[in-house]
Design a protein around this motif. Structure first.
Motif, short mmCIF file in Angstrom:
data_model
loop_
_atom_site.label_atom_id
_atom_site.label_comp_id
_atom_site.label_asym_id
_atom_site.label_seq_id
_atom_site.Cartn_x
_atom_site.Cartn_y
_atom_site.Cartn_z
N PRO A 69 0.82 -1.23 0.00
CA PRO A 69 0.00 0.00 0.00
C PRO A 69 0.84 1.27 0.00
N LEU A 70 1.92 1.27 0.81
CA LEU A 70 2.80 2.44 0.85
C LEU A 70 3.49 2.64 -0.50
N ALA A 71 3.92 1.56 -1.13
CA ALA A 71 4.58 1.65 -2.44
C ALA A 71 3.64 2.29 -3.46
N LEU A 72 2.38 1.85 -3.46
CA LEU A 72 1.42 2.40 -4.41
C LEU A 72 1.15 3.88 -4.13
N GLU A 73 1.04 4.21 -2.85
CA GLU A 73 0.77 5.61 -2.49
C GLU A 73 1.92 6.52 -2.91
N LEU A 74 3.15 6.10 -2.62
CA LEU A 74 4.32 6.90 -3.00
C LEU A 74 4.44 7.00 -4.52
N ALA A 75 4.20 5.88 -5.21
CA ALA A 75 4.32 5.88 -6.67
C ALA A 75 3.29 6.82 -7.30
N ALA A 76 2.05 6.77 -6.80
CA ALA A 76 1.00 7.63 -7.36
C ALA A 76 1.34 9.11 -7.15
N GLU A 77 1.85 9.43 -5.94
CA GLU A 77 2.20 10.83 -5.67
C GLU A 77 3.37 11.28 -6.54
N GLY A 78 4.39 10.42 -6.66
CA GLY A 78 5.53 10.78 -7.50
C GLY A 78 5.17 10.86 -8.96
N TRP A 79 4.31 9.98 -9.43
CA TRP A 79 3.88 9.99 -10.84
C TRP A 79 3.11 11.27 -11.13
N THR A 80 2.29 11.71 -10.18
CA THR A 80 1.56 12.97 -10.37
C THR A 80 2.51 14.14 -10.52
N ASP A 81 3.55 14.18 -9.69
CA ASP A 81 4.56 15.24 -9.82
C ASP A 81 5.28 15.15 -11.15
N LEU A 82 5.37 13.94 -11.70
CA LEU A 82 6.11 13.72 -12.94
C LEU A 82 5.34 14.18 -14.17
N ASP A 83 4.01 14.31 -14.04
CA ASP A 83 3.20 14.71 -15.18
C ASP A 83 3.64 16.07 -15.71
N GLY A 84 3.69 16.19 -17.01
CA GLY A 84 4.10 17.46 -17.62
C GLY A 84 5.34 17.25 -18.47
N GLU A 85 5.90 18.33 -18.94
CA GLU A 85 7.07 18.29 -19.82
C GLU A 85 8.33 18.03 -19.00
N GLN A 86 8.98 16.87 -19.25
CA GLN A 86 10.16 16.53 -18.47
C GLN A 86 11.43 17.20 -19.01
N GLY A 87 11.42 17.55 -20.30
CA GLY A 87 12.56 18.25 -20.88
C GLY A 87 13.83 17.46 -20.78
N ASP A 88 14.83 18.06 -20.12
CA ASP A 88 16.13 17.41 -20.01
C ASP A 88 16.56 17.30 -18.56
N ASN A 89 15.59 17.09 -17.66
CA ASN A 89 15.92 17.04 -16.24
C ASN A 89 16.36 15.63 -15.85
N PRO A 90 17.56 15.47 -15.30
CA PRO A 90 18.04 14.12 -14.97
C PRO A 90 17.22 13.45 -13.89
N ALA A 91 16.70 14.23 -12.92
CA ALA A 91 15.87 13.63 -11.88
C ALA A 91 14.59 13.07 -12.45
N ALA A 92 14.03 13.73 -13.47
CA ALA A 92 12.83 13.21 -14.13
C ALA A 92 13.13 11.87 -14.80
#
Length: 500
Positions: A69-92
């Motif tokens: 459950p924690l893995a899914l919660e963290l993944a969903a939150e991180g994926w939401t932050d990831l939405d959008g143009e990633q460009g050339d960001n290494p962290a993305a």
């Protein structure tokens, strides 16, 4: 030397690295304890891409720790932050790499490959060799697994693509842990294209390095590759031994993706040998590993359902709050906000059908005297009674509102908008209803209320209609109250006159 952001340098935060090292060493209890200390912390000043990477990487660690459950919660939150143009960001790029690992683990394989390819593309634009090396390792490893499960005629081309990715990654990375992961995956792609001697050489080097670093993850992979080589060489006894070691190591580090793959290969080797007991044990192991993916999907569906329920509940509360904000709590009629929100649609609809919009403005005569004689509670009851009378005398399509204090507004809907005298007729019914109402229960012997009404028709604009009706209401007050006046000069703007 100036210290660079470790994420930009292609590394995860130090404590996260320590958790991964403990996991790869099979020290799960220590890994869990350290993970609990860091799970709620993100690097200070982290931007959205760094935050996304940290969250998804920790989701990956939680997955390895069996905390679904924690893995899914963290993944969903991180994926939401990831939405959008990633460009050339290494962290993305790193966040996408970790997310693809999770997608592979729960069985969403097509999405995993697509996400791995995207991570490589972003990492190339970023120009950070370590990050690109990590992403190439992820893509190459995923392609290896894809080739294994593909039809025999398609597998060699997929293994060849994996080999190219992994060879490039080996040239880029200097991190020992990443190097071991790349080398192990590279040896498997070599075995896949038939280069068994070179595959064995790289697998043995991976195994040597893994023992020095106490890295059971790399040991599991290298033993697996050696088992595949021996199987292809028809040395099934040693292949079984090596595959058993790979399964045991993947169990120790709690990696269900590796465990599922390795146990299936062990079952295949045992079947070829006629070792039905060993085959059955390996298949039970693979079923247990596959169950983790199934349970994850079930957990995810449960969380999605709960999140949907919460979202629907929040939406209903928001709608209820909007409705409450637009409704007068005393009378239950629309308030000024509700009138203004609904008026434009009603007026435009009436005018659009070729009808004349009507506005009826109702004011209680000498309402202050009602409050003074009978008290404020009786005054409130009087306003509620008048509201009921307004509803009774108007049609369902009409908009009835309490404008302010003892003043009410009626906008006639389509049902009454076509008649030439609809407004005055409705206004007269309202006046007569108030004048003829039995007020004894509400006011006792106190003076009975009456209403003065101004009526206007004209352009489909609330402020113009209101200004015209207000002028008619002023005349009704001046000419004795308890009467209806119609304003012929619609749209004339004048200062509001005092009410008596």
């Amino acid at each position: 030397m100036e210290q660079r952001d470790p994420l930009v340098a292609g590394q995860v935060p130090q404590h996260d690295l320590e958790v991964k090292a403990l996991l790869n060493a099979g020290r799960l209890q220590e890994a869990n304890s350290l993970f609990d200390q860091l799970v709620s912390r993100t690097p200070p000043g982290a931007d959205r891409w760094v935050r996304s990477f940290v969250l998804v990487n920790r989701a990956k660690l939680a997955w390895r720790l069996g905390r679904i459950p924690l893995a899914l919660e963290l993944a969903a939150e991180g994926w939401t932050d990831l939405d959008g143009e990633q460009g050339d960001n290494p962290a993305a790029a790193q966040a996408m790499h970790a997310l693809a690992y999770l997608l592979e683990g729960i069985g969403n394989r097509r999405a995993a490959v697509d996400m791995m390819r995207m991570s490589v593309a972003v990492a190339r634009r970023a120009g950070v060799p370590e990050v690109l090396g990590q992403c190439l390792q992820g893509l190459g490893g995923t392609l290896n697994f894809r080739a294994i499960s593909s039809p025999p005629e398609l597998a060699p081309a997929i293994f060849e693509e994996a080999r190219r990715c992994l060879r490039e990654g080996l040239e880029l990375t200097g991190d020992p842990q990443s190097k071991r992961a790349l080398l192990g995956a590279y040896s498997r792609s070599l075995a896949g294209v038939g280069e068994l001697e070179e595959a064995e050489e790289h697998a043995r080097e991976t195994l040597r390095q893994s023992r020095e670093a106490d890295d059971k993850w790399a040991a599991a992979v290298s033993n697996w590759v050696l088992a595949v080589v021996r199987r292809e060489q028809d040395d099934l006894v040693e292949a079984r031994t090596l595959a058993s070691r790979a399964v045991a190591a993947s169990e120790a580090i709690n990696d269900p993706s590796l465990l599922l793959r390795f146990s299936l290969d062990l079952a295949d080797i045992c079947a070829r040998m006629g070792d039905h007991v060993g085959e059955a044990a390996a298949l039970r192991c693979s079923v247990a590993a596959g169950r983790t993916a199934t349970e994850t999907l079930q957990e995810g569906l449960g969380q999605a359902l709960e999140q949907r329920r919460v979202a629907v509940q929040a939406q209903r509360l928001a709608v209820a709050a909007q409705e409450a904000a637009a409704r007068d709590p005393l009378t239950g009629l629309a308030n000024r906000l509700g009138l203004e929100r609904a008026a434009s649609g009603l007026l435009e609809g009436t005018a659009g059908q070729g009808r004349v919009p009507w506005l009826v403005l109702v004011d209680v005569d000498r309402f202050k005297g009602v409050n003074d004689d009978a008290g404020h509670a009786a005054g409130d009851a009087t306003l509620r009674e008048i509201a009921q009378l307004l509803r009774r005398e108007c049609r369902a399509a009409d908009l009835v509102a309490r404008w302010a204090g003892d003043e009410f507004v009626v906008l006639l809907g389509d049902a009454g908008g076509g008649a030439r005298d609809a407004g005055p007729a409705v206004a007269e019914r309202i006046r007569a209803a108030v004048d003829g109402h039995d007020w004894t229960v509400v006011l006792g012997s106190a003076r009975r209320p009456t209403v003065s009404i101004g009526v206007a028709a004209g352009p489909a604009k609330l402020d113009q209609l209101f200004a015209a009706a207000d002028m008619a209401l002023y005349r009704a007050k001046r000419q004795g109250r308890n009467r209806v006046e119609v304003e012929p000069r619609v749209g004339v703007q004048e200062d509001a006159r005092p009410r008596v």
